[in-house]
Design a protein around this motif. Structure first.
Motif, mmCIF file in Angstrom:
data_model
loop_
_atom_site.group_PDB
_atom_site.id
_atom_site.type_symbol
_atom_site.label_atom_id
_atom_site.label_comp_id
_atom_site.label_asym_id
_atom_site.label_seq_id
_atom_site.Cartn_x
_atom_site.Cartn_y
_atom_site.Cartn_z
ATOM 1 N N GLU A 472 0.845 -1.197 0.000
ATOM 2 C CA GLU A 472 0.000 0.000 0.000
ATOM 3 C C GLU A 472 0.878 1.243 0.000
ATOM 4 O OE1 GLU A 472 -3.443 1.774 2.887
ATOM 5 O OE2 GLU A 472 -2.762 -0.254 3.169
ATOM 6 N N ILE A 473 1.934 1.183 0.808
ATOM 7 C CA ILE A 473 2.869 2.313 0.860
ATOM 8 C C ILE A 473 3.668 2.380 -0.436
ATOM 9 C CG2 ILE A 473 4.940 3.201 1.975
ATOM 10 C CD1 ILE A 473 2.895 3.509 3.936
ATOM 11 N N ILE A 474 4.172 1.218 -0.858
ATOM 12 C CA ILE A 474 5.026 1.215 -2.045
ATOM 13 C C ILE A 474 4.252 1.699 -3.273
ATOM 14 C CG2 ILE A 474 6.373 -0.268 -3.588
ATOM 15 C CD1 ILE A 474 7.204 -1.887 -1.215
ATOM 16 N N ASP A 475 2.960 1.361 -3.317
ATOM 17 C CA ASP A 475 2.160 1.733 -4.481
ATOM 18 C C ASP A 475 1.639 3.159 -4.435
ATOM 19 O OD1 ASP A 475 2.473 -0.664 -5.640
ATOM 20 O OD2 ASP A 475 0.627 -1.541 -4.880
ATOM 21 N N GLU A 476 1.792 3.800 -3.296
ATOM 22 C CA GLU A 476 1.258 5.153 -3.187
ATOM 23 C C GLU A 476 1.913 6.042 -4.245
ATOM 24 O OE1 GLU A 476 -0.607 7.889 0.058
ATOM 25 O OE2 GLU A 476 -0.184 5.793 0.303
ATOM 26 N N PRO A 477 1.099 6.724 -5.050
ATOM 27 C CA PRO A 477 1.707 7.527 -6.110
ATOM 28 C C PRO A 477 2.513 8.699 -5.544
ATOM 29 C CG PRO A 477 -0.679 7.777 -6.078
ATOM 30 C CD PRO A 477 -0.356 6.774 -5.046
ATOM 31 N N GLU A 478 3.606 9.001 -6.214
ATOM 32 C CA GLU A 478 4.384 10.173 -5.805
ATOM 33 C C GLU A 478 3.848 11.366 -6.555
ATOM 34 O OE1 GLU A 478 8.687 9.689 -6.204
ATOM 35 O OE2 GLU A 478 8.311 7.566 -5.872
ATOM 36 N N ASP A 479 3.438 12.391 -5.847
ATOM 37 C CA ASP A 479 2.890 13.546 -6.572
ATOM 38 C C ASP A 479 3.997 14.452 -7.066
ATOM 39 O OD1 ASP A 479 0.985 12.598 -4.680
ATOM 40 O OD2 ASP A 479 1.547 14.289 -3.405
#
Lengths: 737, 196
Positions: A472-479
């Protein structure tokens, strides 16, 4: 014009409603789904804005038609769970256009921006606001601004594939462990054969006198050798497992930690520190256990099951059938319990995370707890959460306690058959005692995998929960990402904001059309009531967020083209709330510059007015300051933070209420030392205490997200505008004091 | 402009704006200005009406009506009491202790406006819930038909009000409510049990 499928669909609808419509006449268009008046009513609405008219269709009928010459502005408004669109006519009166559920939010907000762009500049900006890539190709929903991931269609790749990605660099170690696992179990197959030999040929020999003692020793020796080899190889296997395991968890932690660091402030602040810690430490450990212990064991056990099973069938197929008889039953039981256990483990994870978060919360706020004397209430609060956690855990354990013996019993049920069958066979003289001992050893080997499999769902569920949390953290998109061609620049200090519009949420602009040119070496004071966008403006200059429209550039380079590291390493920031790391004062100041000399640190401390109080401390610069610097006063911590910011001699210094917690005397001191240095650097400062900004070359007054006044103190006083009023109000206050 | 929706995870930038600005950071929430002259209203001193699709209030009754927004101060716990009446620039003009202080057409208008602004379909049946990698995908039946929605960080997207009332905030900012989770049919209840 390249349009997304969804936009094309909208155009088709528009053409159906207005057959003579020309493509280039369209200014903006959107659909809406809620009745404008009836709160829960649904409708099929369509808004079409062309050069000449604004037309609203509801269920195929024209509900509103207004010439564009009457429209002054379109407005977007958030309700709760729904959004409204309205227009303002030339005499300033507002009219409702549409109401839609929040799923339409981004699309309508964008459509309204396009329409306003037309009203403001008289030109179409369709491509700008309706770009093809702005919409999820899968579901047609608009992406949120700055994001390229559709939350509705987020790609949830298979867990196994993802995990393999993490474990891949250590594949040889893992393969080696697997091979060893297999080899060791195959070795285990030999012992029963030797035992059979021993029993039938030697122990139960009908001619004991003919036994050669040497042969006997050889058989015994072989058993010993097999045991030795098996134990020795086990040690090697354990060794490879430990190495592989630690490498995997190290890498995984690195990935998660890096990712957390790369996430923008907005995303990080959604989660508590305790929660993030949980994911970096606990969850990664669980995943390691799974990859290096459970998976190789699973393969080993499956293989063992297969090999022993086949051997069994070759020896005696009837016996084999008896042994495997309970398996379908077991398989059924597994699939049944897997669901139940999975849910329970998931809940247990949440509960334990909750109680950890509460603990973290209470301890972080221990001063407040103490000063309000609410220890008992907090104990109760924690107890409640701990109780909930305990209950869930208890539920899991009791369920497991019921299920496990049942599964074990089912699994070993087959052994009764063997006993019965073999006993009969021996009595009938068809089988020897040695054979029976071999068979029952093999049957045991057949059941070990089954028993392992019985425990496996629990492991699998535990691992899956952790995997979910970590990914979930790894997939969080980087804005906020570095551009591909991001450059490192040497900042001179010219900052320019051009037509900057920004909102934390796409529907509410916090800053609107900001234009500001700051020359190198200028001291800019940002003034305005709270909530007018001052801190937001600073966040944009530091690129904590990306602007929605317009651009921020430093020395003429758009900051989106500057690498973040290069940008931030040359900006010094002091915020109202400071954070001191666990370490000495020296380490805390030197944080800004790795290779700072002691002299540089002292010079920075002097400039920040911190030196004098530091040398009064027994341990001087070596004084240890705790997590929050609890042994220092607010003002002292602040001065250390200022020293930290000054240390790397930034070309751009940002002070957000940096001196607010200092007394006016100390503030004046720091101001003076800052002023001495300030001709070399650009300073942007926010202060409510206007005297703080007395040295500013220019003051920028913000109101409702717009710049309303710019000028020197004297110019603005003369103007009798907002700044003048603020100054007068503060004078009143100080008179009273 | 109405204040932003309260809390809820919302989009990437939604949820908790402000961030770096520390306590002073206003974020996306437009500040509601304190108005010392905010008055307590009831049917005796205020009147409501609709114009151009918006709610207008006259207070006192003979004053020139102006456009207002209604804002629930306790949207979860007390949806029909403690209502702030805000001007279009977010100043609190008046305060309504309860909608019951009004009657007739006024009350009807107030209730309708609140329901219109707080669009929260009520979930009657849960058809399916899929939980994958931190997102959960819900298939439900509401009073206005079947709806699918997505929650990010499921546990945090479901807020409890009282013992049995649940509020959902989905990734788009849509709101849903289950009025009484115990009153759900057994199958639906089983599907949501995990998140309680």
């Amino acid at each position: 014009m390249k349009l997304s499928n969804k936009t094309k669909e909208l155009f088709e609808r528009a053409h159906k409603l207005q057959p003579d419509l020309k493509h280039e006449e369209v200014v903006s268009l959107w659909e809406y789904n809620l009745d404008r008046e009836a709160p829960r009513g649904l409708t099929d609405g369509f808004v079409l804005i062309t050069d000449s008219t604004l037309t609203v269709y509801e269920n195929g009928e024209i509900a509103l038609c207004e010439p564009m010459t009457n429209v002054k502005e379109f407005r977007f408004q958030s309700g709760v769970g729904c959004v409204f669109a309205e227009y303002v006519n030339q005499s300033g009166e507002s009219f409702l256009i549409s109401r839609a559920s929040s799923s339409h939010k981004t699309r309508i907000a964008t459509a309204i921006k396009a329409a306003n762009h037309y009203l403001l500049f008289g030109s179409h900006a369709f491509e700008k606001y309706f770009p093809a890539a702005n919409v999820c190709p899968k579901c047609g929903r608009a992406y949120r601004q700055g994001s390229e991931t559709c939350l509705n269609c987020i790609d949830t790749k298979r867990a196994a594939k993802r995990l393999w990605g993490v474990a891949k660099p250590y594949k040889w170690l893992i393969f080696a462990s697997m091979a060893l696992f297999v080899f060791i179990s195959l070795l285990g197959l030999i012992t029963p054969i030797l035992t059979e030999h021993l029993t039938d040929e030697f122990i139960l020999s009908e001619t004991p006198d003919q036994i050669s003692p040497l042969m006997y020793l050889v058989v015994i020796g072989n058993i010993l050798l097999v045991q030795l080899a098996s134990r020795g190889l086990s040690s090697v296997r354990n060794w490879t497992l430990v190495i592989a395991g630690n490498k995997v968890v190290h890498r995984l932690r690195g990935i998660v930690f890096d990712k957390i660091q790369r996430l923008s402030i907005a995303r990080i602040s959604k989660r508590t520190a305790g929660e993030l810690m949980n994911r970096v430490s606990q969850d990664t450990s669980r995943i390691r256990m799974f990859i290096v212990n459970q998976i190789p064991r699973l393969l080993e056990q499956l293989l063992l099951f297969l090999v022993v099973g086949i051997a069994f069938f070759i020896y005696d197929w009837r016996l084999a059938l008896l042994v495997v008889l309970p398996t379908p039953l077991i398989a059924l039981a597994f699939s049944l319990f897997r669901g139940i256990m999975g849910k329970l483990f998931r809940r247990s994870w949440e509960r334990s995370a909750q109680s950890n978060a509460v603990l973290h919360d209470i301890f972080s706020g221990i001063r407040v707890v103490k000063s309000y004397g609410t220890e008992k209430r907090e104990s109760k609060r924690f107890e409640d959460y701990a109780l909930a956690e305990k209950n869930t855990q208890l539920k899991i354990e009791t369920k497991w306690a019921y299920i496990n013996p049942l599964l074990q019993f089912l699994i070993s049920f087959g052994e009764f058959f063997i006993l019965f069958y073999a006993g009969n066979a021996i009595l009938g003289g068809e089988m020897t005692l040695g054979e029976m001992s071999k068979f029952s050893s093999y049957a045991g080997m057949l059941y070990t995998p089954l028993q392992f499999l019985a425990g496996f769902p629990r492991q699998l569920m535990m691992a899956k929960t952790s995997i979910t949390k970590v990914f979930e953290i790894i997939d969080e998109p980087e804005d906020i990402k570095d551009a591909d061609n991001a450059q490192d620049i040497q900042i001179k200090g010219a900052v320019s904001l051009k037509n900057v519009t920004f909102g934390y949420d796409e529907s509410v602009d916090v800053l609107r059309n900001i234009n500001l040119e700051i020359k190198p070496g200028e001291f800019i004071g940002l003034v305005g009531k709270s909530g007018t966008g001052k801190s937001t403006l600073i966040n944009l200059v530091m690129r904590m967020y990306d602007v929605d429209e317009g651009s921020v550039s430093i020395d003429g380079v758009d900051i989106r083209d500057i690498s973040q590291e290069s940008l931030r390493s040359q900006i010094g920031v002091v915020l109202q709330e400071t954070f001191l790391f666990n370490g000495s004062i020296y380490q805390n100041i030197a944080y800004a510059k790795k290779d700072a000399t002691r002299e540089e640190v002292i010079a920075a401390a002097k400039a920040a007015g911190a030196h004098s109080f530091i040398i009064r401390l027994t341990d001087g610069y070596d004084t240890w300051v705790g997590e929050k610097g609890n042994n220092l006063s607010g003002g002292e911590k602040q001065r250390i933070a200022i020293a930290r910011a000054l240390l790397h001699n930034p070309k751009l210094l940002i002070l957000d209420e940096a001196t607010a917690s200092l007394d006016t005397e100390t503030e004046k001191q720091i101001q003076e030392s800052l002023a001495k240095l300030s001709h070399e650097r650009t300073t942007i400062a926010i202060a409510h205490r206007l005297s703080t900004l007395r040295n500013a070359t220019r003051l920028v007054v913000l109101d409702k997200g717009r710049i309303v006044e710019i000028g020197t103190h004297d110019e603005l006083i003369e103007k009798h505008g907002i700044y003048y009023n603020l100054v007068m109000a503060q004078r009143e206050m100080s008179k009273m004091a | 402009m109405t204040p932003m929706m309260m809390g809820g995870p919302g989009g990437p930038r939604g949820g908790r704006p402000g961030g770096f600005g520390g306590p002073g950071g206003p974020g996306g929430r437009k500040p509601v200005k304190e108005n010392p002259n905010s008055v307590q209203i009831s049917k005796d001193n205020a009147k409501f009406m609709m114009k151009n699709g918006f709610l207008f209030m006259a207070c006192p009754k003979d004053a020139e009506p102006c456009r207002v927004h209604l804002h629930r101060d306790f949207p979860f716990d007390n949806p029909w009491s403690y209502i702030s009446v805000l001007s279009t620039d977010n100043t609190e003009l008046a305060f309504m202790q309860s909608v019951d202080l009004f009657d007739g057409e006024d009350k009807e208008l107030i209730v309708r406006e609140l329901e219109r602004k707080y669009y929260t379909p009520s979930i009657k049946k849960i058809l399916s819930v899929k939980d994958r990698f931190g997102f959960s995908y819900w298939d439900v039946e509401t009073e206005s038909g079947k709806v699918t929605f997505t929650l990010q960080d499921t546990f945090k997207s479901i807020s409890r009000a009282g013992d049995n009332k649940l509020f959902f905030s989905d990734v788009d900012g849509n709101r849903f409510v289950i009025e009484d989770v115990e009153a759900l049919d057994r199958k639906s209840h089983k599907k949501i049990e995990l998140y309680l």
